[in-house]
Motif scaffolding. Structure first.
Motif, PDB file in Angstrom:
ATOM      1  N   THR A 110       0.847  -1.192   0.000  1.00  0.00           N
ATOM      2  CA  THR A 110       0.000   0.000   0.000  1.00  0.00           C
ATOM      3  C   THR A 110       0.877   1.235   0.000  1.00  0.00           C
ATOM      4  O   THR A 110       2.030   1.222   0.453  1.00  0.00           O
ATOM      5  CB  THR A 110      -0.910   0.029   1.248  1.00  0.00           C
ATOM      6  OG1 THR A 110      -0.091   0.055   2.416  1.00  0.00           O
ATOM      7  CG2 THR A 110      -1.840  -1.172   1.282  1.00  0.00           C
ATOM      8  N   GLU A 136      -2.561   7.702  -0.790  1.00  0.00           N
ATOM      9  CA  GLU A 136      -2.935   8.514  -1.950  1.00  0.00           C
ATOM     10  C   GLU A 136      -2.373   9.932  -1.800  1.00  0.00           C
ATOM     11  O   GLU A 136      -1.966  10.334  -0.701  1.00  0.00           O
ATOM     12  CB  GLU A 136      -4.461   8.565  -2.082  1.00  0.00           C
ATOM     13  CG  GLU A 136      -5.161   9.279  -0.951  1.00  0.00           C
ATOM     14  CD  GLU A 136      -6.635   9.501  -1.231  1.00  0.00           C
ATOM     15  OE1 GLU A 136      -7.007   9.582  -2.407  1.00  0.00           O
ATOM     16  OE2 GLU A 136      -7.406   9.618  -0.249  1.00  0.00           O
ATOM     17  N   ARG A 190      -7.150   8.243  -4.586  1.00  0.00           N
ATOM     18  CA  ARG A 190      -7.778   6.947  -4.288  1.00  0.00           C
ATOM     19  C   ARG A 190      -9.215   6.921  -4.745  1.00  0.00           C
ATOM     20  O   ARG A 190      -9.734   5.867  -5.154  1.00  0.00           O
ATOM     21  CB  ARG A 190      -7.706   6.668  -2.781  1.00  0.00           C
ATOM     22  CG  ARG A 190      -8.239   5.298  -2.372  1.00  0.00           C
ATOM     23  CD  ARG A 190      -8.561   5.255  -0.902  1.00  0.00           C
ATOM     24  NE  ARG A 190      -9.668   6.150  -0.597  1.00  0.00           N
ATOM     25  CZ  ARG A 190     -10.951   5.827  -0.732  1.00  0.00           C
ATOM     26  NH1 ARG A 190     -11.281   4.624  -1.183  1.00  0.00           N
ATOM     27  NH2 ARG A 190     -11.895   6.694  -0.433  1.00  0.00           N
ATOM     28  N   GLU A 203      -8.258   3.022  -6.948  1.00  0.00           N
ATOM     29  CA  GLU A 203      -7.709   2.563  -5.659  1.00  0.00           C
ATOM     30  C   GLU A 203      -6.691   1.449  -5.830  1.00  0.00           C
ATOM     31  O   GLU A 203      -5.682   1.432  -5.118  1.00  0.00           O
ATOM     32  CB  GLU A 203      -8.852   2.096  -4.747  1.00  0.00           C
ATOM     33  CG  GLU A 203      -8.404   1.698  -3.358  1.00  0.00           C
ATOM     34  CD  GLU A 203      -9.587   1.339  -2.456  1.00  0.00           C
ATOM     35  OE1 GLU A 203      -9.355   1.048  -1.259  1.00  0.00           O
ATOM     36  OE2 GLU A 203     -10.737   1.352  -2.960  1.00  0.00           O
ATOM     37  N   THR A 229      -2.182  -0.843  -3.500  1.00  0.00           N
ATOM     38  CA  THR A 229      -3.447  -0.215  -3.116  1.00  0.00           C
ATOM     39  C   THR A 229      -3.152   1.151  -2.526  1.00  0.00           C
ATOM     40  O   THR A 229      -2.292   1.278  -1.644  1.00  0.00           O
ATOM     41  CB  THR A 229      -4.198  -1.076  -2.090  1.00  0.00           C
ATOM     42  OG1 THR A 229      -4.437  -2.360  -2.648  1.00  0.00           O
ATOM     43  CG2 THR A 229      -5.515  -0.438  -1.700  1.00  0.00           C
ATOM     44  N   LEU A 230      -3.903   2.115  -2.980  1.00  0.00           N
ATOM     45  CA  LEU A 230      -3.770   3.461  -2.427  1.00  0.00           C
ATOM     46  C   LEU A 230      -4.604   3.549  -1.149  1.00  0.00           C
ATOM     47  O   LEU A 230      -5.803   3.237  -1.162  1.00  0.00           O
ATOM     48  CB  LEU A 230      -4.242   4.507  -3.440  1.00  0.00           C
ATOM     49  CG  LEU A 230      -3.468   4.586  -4.763  1.00  0.00           C
ATOM     50  CD1 LEU A 230      -4.021   5.704  -5.625  1.00  0.00           C
ATOM     51  CD2 LEU A 230      -1.978   4.786  -4.508  1.00  0.00           C
ATOM     52  N   THR A 231      -3.979   3.923  -0.039  1.00  0.00           N
ATOM     53  CA  THR A 231      -4.708   4.109   1.219  1.00  0.00           C
ATOM     54  C   THR A 231      -5.275   5.521   1.278  1.00  0.00           C
ATOM     55  O   THR A 231      -4.769   6.456   0.652  1.00  0.00           O
ATOM     56  CB  THR A 231      -3.784   3.873   2.415  1.00  0.00           C
ATOM     57  OG1 THR A 231      -2.664   4.756   2.337  1.00  0.00           O
ATOM     58  CG2 THR A 231      -3.287   2.434   2.429  1.00  0.00           C
ATOM     59  N   ASP A 232      -6.353   5.632   2.092  1.00  0.00           N
ATOM     60  CA  ASP A 232      -7.121   6.882   2.110  1.00  0.00           C
ATOM     61  C   ASP A 232      -6.478   7.909   3.032  1.00  0.00           C
ATOM     62  O   ASP A 232      -5.922   7.573   4.088  1.00  0.00           O
ATOM     63  CB  ASP A 232      -8.553   6.606   2.577  1.00  0.00           C
ATOM     64  CG  ASP A 232      -9.418   7.836   2.511  1.00  0.00           C
ATOM     65  OD1 ASP A 232      -9.634   8.350   1.414  1.00  0.00           O
ATOM     66  OD2 ASP A 232      -9.863   8.288   3.601  1.00  0.00           O
TER      67      ASP A 232
END
Length: 790
Positions: free
Chosen positions: A167, A170, A226, A230, A257-260
């Motif tokens: 990860t 974003e 994201r 995502e 995966t882009l984290t928020d």
């Protein structure tokens, strides 16, 4: 011995071969070992020296993965002693000798019979020996050499840890490191470029890039969002031979995966909302929901709702549901359509976790307006008070008014209200209510001392709509009336010592009253005024609801009187006052000097004379033994048998029994039957035979002439007076029996003892005048008289 190899492939081997040629080897690729020869110089004797070994090259090379049909030639062994006549025999020992590597024992040629894998084994250590074929003796020492497996590019790079999952936040800056991947190549890293790996990206551009040498993956774009995308799948390739054409390659997949992050402020979908709430909604209940959207997730989407202004901020409240992130609108106060029909609320939704890196994106909150419409509902009657408390005196007559409840219709119609009592409990049946006025009355007579409080429920409903009912609790307090007289608080065990002094307090008494303090807390104690002054005890009222019992004389004696009774009158302070009389029992006891009670029992009389308990037990034991002896003696006397023959000298009195009634009082002169004698026949009253009289009886003063006319009742009274005034009588009651039947009959005694043997001349005609009771007797004697005359 020479070892010849044909593996001069690489530049190093070329140099080595050149060195070999410089030494003038007789055979290509062979290593020759020569003997030192001795020069014969004139004048010098021959000197023998140790033979020197020629140039030795102790390494062979063999290619791995050889797939030809013939065995692969490795090299050649040759000894200087070998003249080519076949007298020298070559022997090969060591790793793989005879199986992988074989040698021609005559020529010394070495071949590899199998395909070798450098990744399994990089080299083999062997030993060469040249011996005389005829004598089997070594011609020179054993020589050790190594056969190395030469690497070829036959292994592709591999990613041992893939596929990868990673990860990255974003909105990260371009070039942010995401992950470092590493590929391994089983080929020889020291030989050529077979193990030199170069990384490249096959899939994932233009979002990510990879460093060709280190394999570090980095972001390749600015502000990757994201909310736009995502998940990314990146394919990384590793190629050996430094990436040249013909190199082998391997690949792996990296899932990124882009984290928020909180880069999106909340937003209400609409700027105006409208909500309908009926006026019958209960206080504290949820009446509506509202939600602001936030593209972020997790804690970045958490928010708080607030009513910031509006005319309904005091009527409504809002809270946040943490699961759904909705604003829950609740009712704080009851609604009334008749008073206010709508409310306006401004509601704000704001994030609770802010990231100041994105504050330039604007305020992370939003505001919307909510209009609440109040709906009209037919409501049940409304009582003027939330609860009622009423009072009524105990012992009040049935039907006495207790109080009135009032309710009205809150709607504009203002319908009439009907009242009734819910008979859910037994207490509700003790009261009645007027259905029109709401007046509550008693249905029984109450006793405060039994139940001081009643709780009932009054209901009210509209006459037009009986289903709409409201309830109100009503508490009825029963007021006290002074209807219970006071009583002693307990049964007192009062003791007075024999050696007490006058005026000494022997007991303090208290009283209780079932009535409350207003009617029974003030008690007054006194002795019964109807009785004469008590010479033994008196009572003092202490004016504090207690009284003290005091002695009036110096000493008391248990032998004279051991129990006294003291009547006490107790009155309360109620209106009107009530009183009761109680009798206290006072026991006389023997006490110590300090006032402690020693004993109050009668058996303690002997103890006061100085006898101990052991002495008393001994005396009682002696008495029991004497009684047993007497009983035994009497039993033996009774059981003793009389002799069958009585001697002539045995003279005994004979008792003759007569079964005859006798002739009345005059036939019993041998006994003292003064009490049974006819008053006319009693010449004088005799004294008691057991005591000596000191006072003469009253009957001596009566003349004998009065005995003839004395009545039976008067006679008994005289006897009673004599017994009462006689000082010689015992100090206990005695029973005296008088069997006087009246004056002597004119017929005289009918006893046969006093009758003559001849016929009497008595006339019995007068029996006929005595009445019907003597009719039979008159007939009987009349017949006798007639027979006698005849």
């Amino acid at each position: 011995m020479r070892i010849t190899s044909t593996s001069c492939i690489c530049p190093v081997l070329v140099c080595l071969c050149f060195v070999q040629r410089c030494y003038g080897a007789a055979h290509h690729g062979s290593i020759k070992v020569t003997r030192n020869q001795t020069k014969h110089i004139e004048g010098e004797t021959e000197v023998h020296h140790r033979p020197k070994r020629g140039w030795v090259w102790n390494q062979f090379f063999v290619l791995e993965e050889h797939m030809g049909p013939d065995p692969q030639y490795v090299g050649k062994l040759h000894s200087n002693s070998d003249k080519g006549d076949g007298s020298v025999k070559y022997i090969l020992t060591g790793e793989g000798a005879g199986t992988i590597f074989i040698i021609d024992d005559t020529t010394g040629d070495i071949h590899s019979t199998k395909s070798l894998d450098r990744e399994q084994k990089t080299h083999y250590v062997l030993h060469a020996q040249a011996i005389d074929r005829r004598t089997n003796k070594p011609l020179e020492p054993e020589s050790e050499f190594i056969i190395k497996v030469q690497d070829i590019n036959d292994n592709a790079p591999k990613f041992t840890d893939g596929p990868y999952i990673v990860t990255v936040p974003e909105m990260s800056e371009m070039g942010t490191s995401v992950l470092q991947v590493t590929a391994t190549d089983a080929d020889d890293p020291t030989y050529g470029n077979s193990a030199r790996v170069v990384y490249s990206i096959l899939q994932g551009q233009p979002y990510f890039s990879v460093d060709p040498k280190t394999g570090v993956i980095r972001t390749a774009l600015h502000n990757m969002d994201r909310e736009a995308r995502e998940h990314y799948s990146v394919v990384i390739q590793a190629k050996d031979m430094a990436g040249q054409v013909g190199g082998l390659s391997g690949s792996t997949t990296v899932n990124i995966t882009l984290t928020d992050v909180n880069d999106n402020p909340p937003r209400f979908p609409q700027k105006h909302y409208q909500l309908y709430v009926p006026e019958s909604a209960q206080v504290g209940s949820a009446v509506g929901k509202i939600k602001a959207n936030d593209a972020d997730t997790g804690s970045n989407a958490d928010m708080k709702y607030t009513i910031i202004n509006g005319d309904g901020s005091g009527v409504f409240s809002i809270s946040t549901d943490k699961e759904t992130r909705e604003g829950i609108l609740s009712l704080k106060k009851p609604l009334n359509y008749e008073k206010k029909k709508s409310y306006t609320l401004n509601i704000e939704g704001a994030n609770t976790h802010l990231d100041f890196r994105f504050s330039h994106l604007g305020p992370f909150k939003d505001v919307t307006m909510l209009k609440v419409i109040v709906g009209d509902v037919d409501e049940p009657p409304l009582f003027t008070m939330p609860s009622y408390v009423m009072e009524v005196y105990e012992n009040a007559k049935i039907g006495t008014p207790v109080g009135t409840v009032t309710a009205h219709d809150p709607d504009a119609a203002n319908s009439l209200v009907r009242y009734f009592i819910d008979h859910n409990t037994e207490e509700d049946r003790y009261f009645t209510i007027d259905a029109s006025t709401g007046t509550i009355k008693t249905a029984k007579i109450f006793d405060r001392e039994e139940t001081p409080w009643y709780n009932i429920t009054v209901a009210a409903s509209e006459i037009d709509n009986p289903r709409l009912v409201s309830h109100v609790p009503v508490g009825v307090r029963i007021l006290d009336v002074n209807d219970n007289p006071p009583e002693l608080a307990r049964d007192y065990d009062i003791v007075v010592c024999e050696n007490t002094r006058p005026g000494q307090v022997i007991q303090t008494i208290t009283a209780t009253d079932k009535d409350n303090s207003a009617n029974g807390a003030r008690f007054h104690f006194s002795l019964d005024e109807g009785l004469s002054l008590n010479p033994n005890f008196t009572l003092r009222n202490n004016e504090d609801n207690t009284a003290s019992i005091l002695t009036r004389r110096r000493r008391y004696s248990r032998t004279t009187q051991d129990i006294y009774y003291l009547p006490v009158l107790i009155s309360d302070g109620g209106v009107p006052p009530l009183s009761s009389s109680s009798t206290l029992t006072i026991r006389v006891c023997a006490c110590e000097r300090d006032g402690r009670v020693r004993t109050c029992h009668a058996e303690a009389f002997l103890s006061s004379a100085g006898l101990s308990t052991g002495a008393l037990i001994a005396i009682l034991l002696c008495v029991v033994i004497l009684l047993a002896i007497v009983v035994l003696f009497i039993t033996l006397r009774r059981s003793k048998k009389e002799p069958l023959i009585i001697s002539e000298e045995d003279v005994r009195e004979n008792v003759v029994t007569y079964d005859d009634e006798g002739g009345g009082e005059e036939d019993t002169e041998a006994f003292d039957i003064t009490a049974l004698r006819n008053p006319s026949a009693a010449e004088e009253l005799k004294y008691r035979r057991d005591v000596r009289p000191e006072v003469k009886p009253l009957s001596r003063h009566h003349p004998s002439s009065s005995l003839d006319s004395i009545d039976v009742q008067e006679f008994i009274k005289q006897r009673l007076a004599e017994a009462d005034l006689d000082p010689s009588v015992p100090p206990y009651d005695s029973l005296q029996t008088y069997a006087y039947e009246g004056h002597r009959s004119e017929a005289g005694s009918i006893s046969s003892l006093d009758s003559a043997t001849t016929q009497s001349d008595q006339d019995y005609n007068y029996l006929g005048d005595w009445g019907p009771e003597f009719k039979k007797l008159a007939e009987l004697y009349g017949e006798i008289e007639s027979e006698r005359t005849t």
